[in-house]
Write a protein that holds these residues in place. Structure first.
Motif, PDB file in Angstrom:
ATOM      1  N   HIS A 100      -6.688  -0.806   2.103  1.00 53.00           N
ATOM      2  CA  HIS A 100      -6.149   0.569   1.864  1.00 53.00           C
ATOM      3  C   HIS A 100      -5.657   0.533   0.500  1.00 53.00           C
ATOM      4  N   VAL A 101      -5.942  -0.687  -0.178  1.00 50.86           N
ATOM      5  CA  VAL A 101      -5.814  -1.105  -1.745  1.00 50.86           C
ATOM      6  C   VAL A 101      -7.149  -1.480  -2.323  1.00 50.86           C
TER       7      VAL A 101
ATOM      8  N   GLU B 286      -8.725   4.022   0.363  1.00 46.93           N
ATOM      9  CA  GLU B 286      -7.738   3.565  -0.475  1.00 46.93           C
ATOM     10  C   GLU B 286      -6.831   4.384  -1.184  1.00 46.93           C
ATOM     11  N   ARG B 287      -7.322   5.830  -1.350  1.00 48.56           N
ATOM     12  CA  ARG B 287      -6.333   6.498  -2.274  1.00 48.56           C
ATOM     13  C   ARG B 287      -5.417   7.489  -1.437  1.00 48.56           C
ATOM     14  N   CYS B 288      -5.716   7.691  -0.126  1.00 44.87           N
ATOM     15  CA  CYS B 288      -4.986   8.657   0.477  1.00 44.87           C
ATOM     16  C   CYS B 288      -3.828   8.100   1.400  1.00 44.87           C
ATOM     17  N   CYS B 289      -3.065   8.818   2.263  1.00 42.85           N
ATOM     18  CA  CYS B 289      -2.023   8.233   2.857  1.00 42.85           C
ATOM     19  C   CYS B 289      -2.446   7.999   4.345  1.00 42.85           C
TER      20      CYS B 289
ATOM     21  N   ASN C  65       0.843  -1.434  -0.047  1.00 41.93           N
ATOM     22  CA  ASN C  65       0.087  -0.108  -0.078  1.00 41.93           C
ATOM     23  C   ASN C  65       0.891   1.265   0.047  1.00 41.93           C
ATOM     24  N   HIS C  66       1.992   1.092   0.529  1.00 42.55           N
ATOM     25  CA  HIS C  66       2.753   2.546   0.960  1.00 42.55           C
ATOM     26  C   HIS C  66       4.350   2.083   0.800  1.00 42.55           C
TER      27      HIS C  66
ATOM     28  N   ASP D 134       1.381   6.958  -0.408  1.00 46.77           N
ATOM     29  CA  ASP D 134       0.451   5.983  -0.950  1.00 46.77           C
ATOM     30  C   ASP D 134       0.919   5.757  -2.229  1.00 46.77           C
TER      31      ASP D 134
ATOM     32  N   TYR E 297       2.672   7.084  -7.326  1.00 45.79           N
ATOM     33  CA  TYR E 297       1.758   7.352  -6.241  1.00 45.79           C
ATOM     34  C   TYR E 297       0.586   8.346  -6.503  1.00 45.79           C
ATOM     35  N   HIS E 298      -0.351   7.907  -5.329  1.00 48.58           N
ATOM     36  CA  HIS E 298      -1.481   8.631  -5.770  1.00 48.58           C
ATOM     37  C   HIS E 298      -1.531  10.357  -5.600  1.00 48.58           C
TER      38      HIS E 298
ATOM     39  N   THR F  97      -2.151  -3.540   5.583  1.00 51.10           N
ATOM     40  CA  THR F  97      -3.232  -2.826   4.996  1.00 51.10           C
ATOM     41  C   THR F  97      -3.983  -3.190   3.757  1.00 51.10           C
TER      42      THR F  97
END
Ligand code: ABC
Ligand code: CA
Length: 459
Positions: A222-223, A174-177, A130-131, A187, A158-159, A219
């Motif tokens: 988060h994806v 899903e899209r933020c940190c 995810n990150h 992210d 990255y997003h 995570t």
């Protein structure tokens, strides 16, 4: 190794940095929490645990009856200080192609897997897609910031930058940190085809190169879900994802994209019931039912009473009898048990970072009551036939203080009387499961016996 093969395993979760230092080559005073004011600083940095240290202590794990371990993420982390210290836990990658040298070399990691396999212990590695790791005091995604990462060093990896604020908004999740404004975790754009390609190849190679038997996926919520189907297929081994949420229907959905998930919904039920003698065991029985309605296959879910992200069971109550009953439940109910390092030594740390104690101050004693208790149940579990693991439990008794179930040929009884432990007596109908006159043996002492009476009941 497949989900079907993992179903009968029992997992010990360890934090590589906190489990064991290399024999004769560590500083046992480090992170020993012997009253020094340094402890808060030490516990946010490396404490010195290594792959070689784990090898040295595999027999400690084996003798407790575990036949699988879950180790920390193994990839290289940033060495730059942050307000939350360093990435000793492994979730802050800098370079996904290098092994974290604090833990040892790539060869030592291979030796660990080989040494574990020689003892029939399977190895599950924790992985993050995810990150990447955070960098304090640098603006995301400036060139200086991006250049620090391998291989994700371009803006489109990255997003668009944002930080998760609204935890009710799945798109934001899903899209933020993660990590908040203070230390956002960059992210990764898991929609970018190049990123997808990199990750699928990476996980395939990682599993093959080190011969891992399973993966614990960080995570997961988060994806976007579809990413995980290809990721787990590329891994080609058992996958268990972390979907940190209490709602069975939300968590259950993810089992369509990976083999299994951690049993977070059941965990919430366990801590509310088993830590409180004045709660209601009927609620455990309802939780077990609602899990079945929400998951494709509850027999491969990872059940636990605590981990490195939540306060330890013994920080919620000091009553070890309650802990033993909760352990009995996770070790024998439907699913794969996961016991977090330190539980066997009665550790009682609260929230992160206090729940991440180094294990060496315990001297790895095997005589503690909890170590022995876990060993007894784990070893019993290993004698069970495969039908135990594929069958679902059947409720035998549920009232406010007592819960009992049949599973295959076993009868499991738990209470929340705790240390207060009054004498109680119940009559359980065995519904033809055993012949009249059958003797059931208490596995905790292998001596006490009860006989199924003429009415087909035990009590
Ligand atoms: C660091 C510091 C902390 C500080 C934090 C901001 O930054 O150490 O002191 O508070 C790693 C490290 C951590 C580090 C983080 C962030 O990175 O281990 O020490 O914290 O930099 C996984 C791993 C975890 C790891 C990461 C990141 C992810 O297991 O060890 O952390 O790689 C969220 C994520 C989850 C993550 C967890 C720590 O945070 O979703 O993946 N775990 C709610 C949310 C959850 C949230 C949870 C905890 O809170 O829904 O998404 O998890 O913050 C129930 C509800 C739940 C609710 C709970 C609290 O209540 O049903 O939904 O959960 O009733
Ligand atoms: Ca994300």
């Amino acid at each position: 190794r497949t989900a079907a093969e993992w179903r009968s395993r029992t997992i010990y979760q360890l934090l590589t940095d906190r489990f064991a230092q290399s024999p004769g080559n560590g500083n046992l005073q480090l992170c020993a929490n012997n009253g020094g004011s340094n402890y808060i600083n030490e516990i946010r940095h490396y404490c010195g645990g290594t792959f070689t240290g784990i090898i040295d202590k595999l027999d400690y794990i084996k003798s407790m009856g575990f036949n699988a371990i879950w180790i920390s993420p193994v990839v290289k982390q940033f060495e730059k200080e942050t307000k939350y210290g360093l990435g000793w836990h492994g979730y802050w990658a800098q370079d996904i192609y290098e092994i974290n040298s604090h833990f040892g070399t790539a060869d030592e990691l291979k030796q660990l897997v080989a040494a574990a396999h020689a003892r029939d212990i399977w190895v599950m590695v924790d992985v993050v897609a995810n990150h990447m790791g955070p960098q304090q005091d640098l603006t995301p995604y400036t060139t200086e910031y991006l250049n620090a990462y391998t291989p994700f060093n371009k803006t489109n990896h990255y997003h668009d930058f944002c930080v998760i604020k609204d935890w009710g908004n799945d798109d934001e999740i899903e899209r933020c940190c993660l990590g908040g404004d203070e230390l956002p975790l960059p992210d990764i754009n898991t929609e970018n085809p190049q990123v997808i390609d990199i990750f699928y190849n990476w996980i395939k190679d990682l599993v093959r190169e080190y011969n891992f038997d399973g993966i614990r996926i960080d995570t997961v919520k988060h994806v976007r879900k579809e990413f995980w189907s290809g990721f787990t297929a590329a891994a080609g081994v058992f996958s268990i994802g972390e979907m940190f949420h209490g709602d069975p229907s939300k968590v259950g959905e993810y089992q369509n994209y990976m083999d299994a998930v951690l049993g977070y919904p059941l965990f919430y039920n366990i801590i509310s019931v088993f830590t409180n003698p004045f709660s209601d065991m009927g609620s455990v029985s309802r939780a077990v039912q609602s899990m079945r309605g929400a998951f494709k296959d509850v027999t491969v879910l990872g059940n636990f009473i605590d981990n490195h992200d939540v306060p330890r069971f013994l920080s919620r109550t000091q009553d070890r009898n309650l802990l033993k009953n909760a352990l009995t439940f996770v070790l024998l109910t439907d699913g794969i048990p996961i016991v977090y390092q330190g539980t066997e030594q009665g550790f009682n740390g609260g929230d992160d970072p206090w729940n991440r104690e180094a294990l060496w101050p315990s001297n790895y004693t095997q005589s503690s009551d909890l170590y022995q208790f876990i060993a007894t149940i784990n070893k019993f579990r290993q004698t069970l036939p495969s039908s135990y693991f594929t069958s679902l439990s059947v409720e035998a008794w549920a009232n406010d203080r007592i819960y009992a179930f049949f599973k295959d040929r076993a009868l499991v009884v738990m209470t929340i009387y705790g240390t207060y432990d009054p004498m109680f007596s119940i009559q359980i109908k065995t519904n033809g499961l055993y012949n009249i006159g059958t003797e059931l043996v208490n596995i905790l002492n292998c001596a006490e016996k009860i006989t199924v009476d003429n009415n087909g009941e035990v009590g």
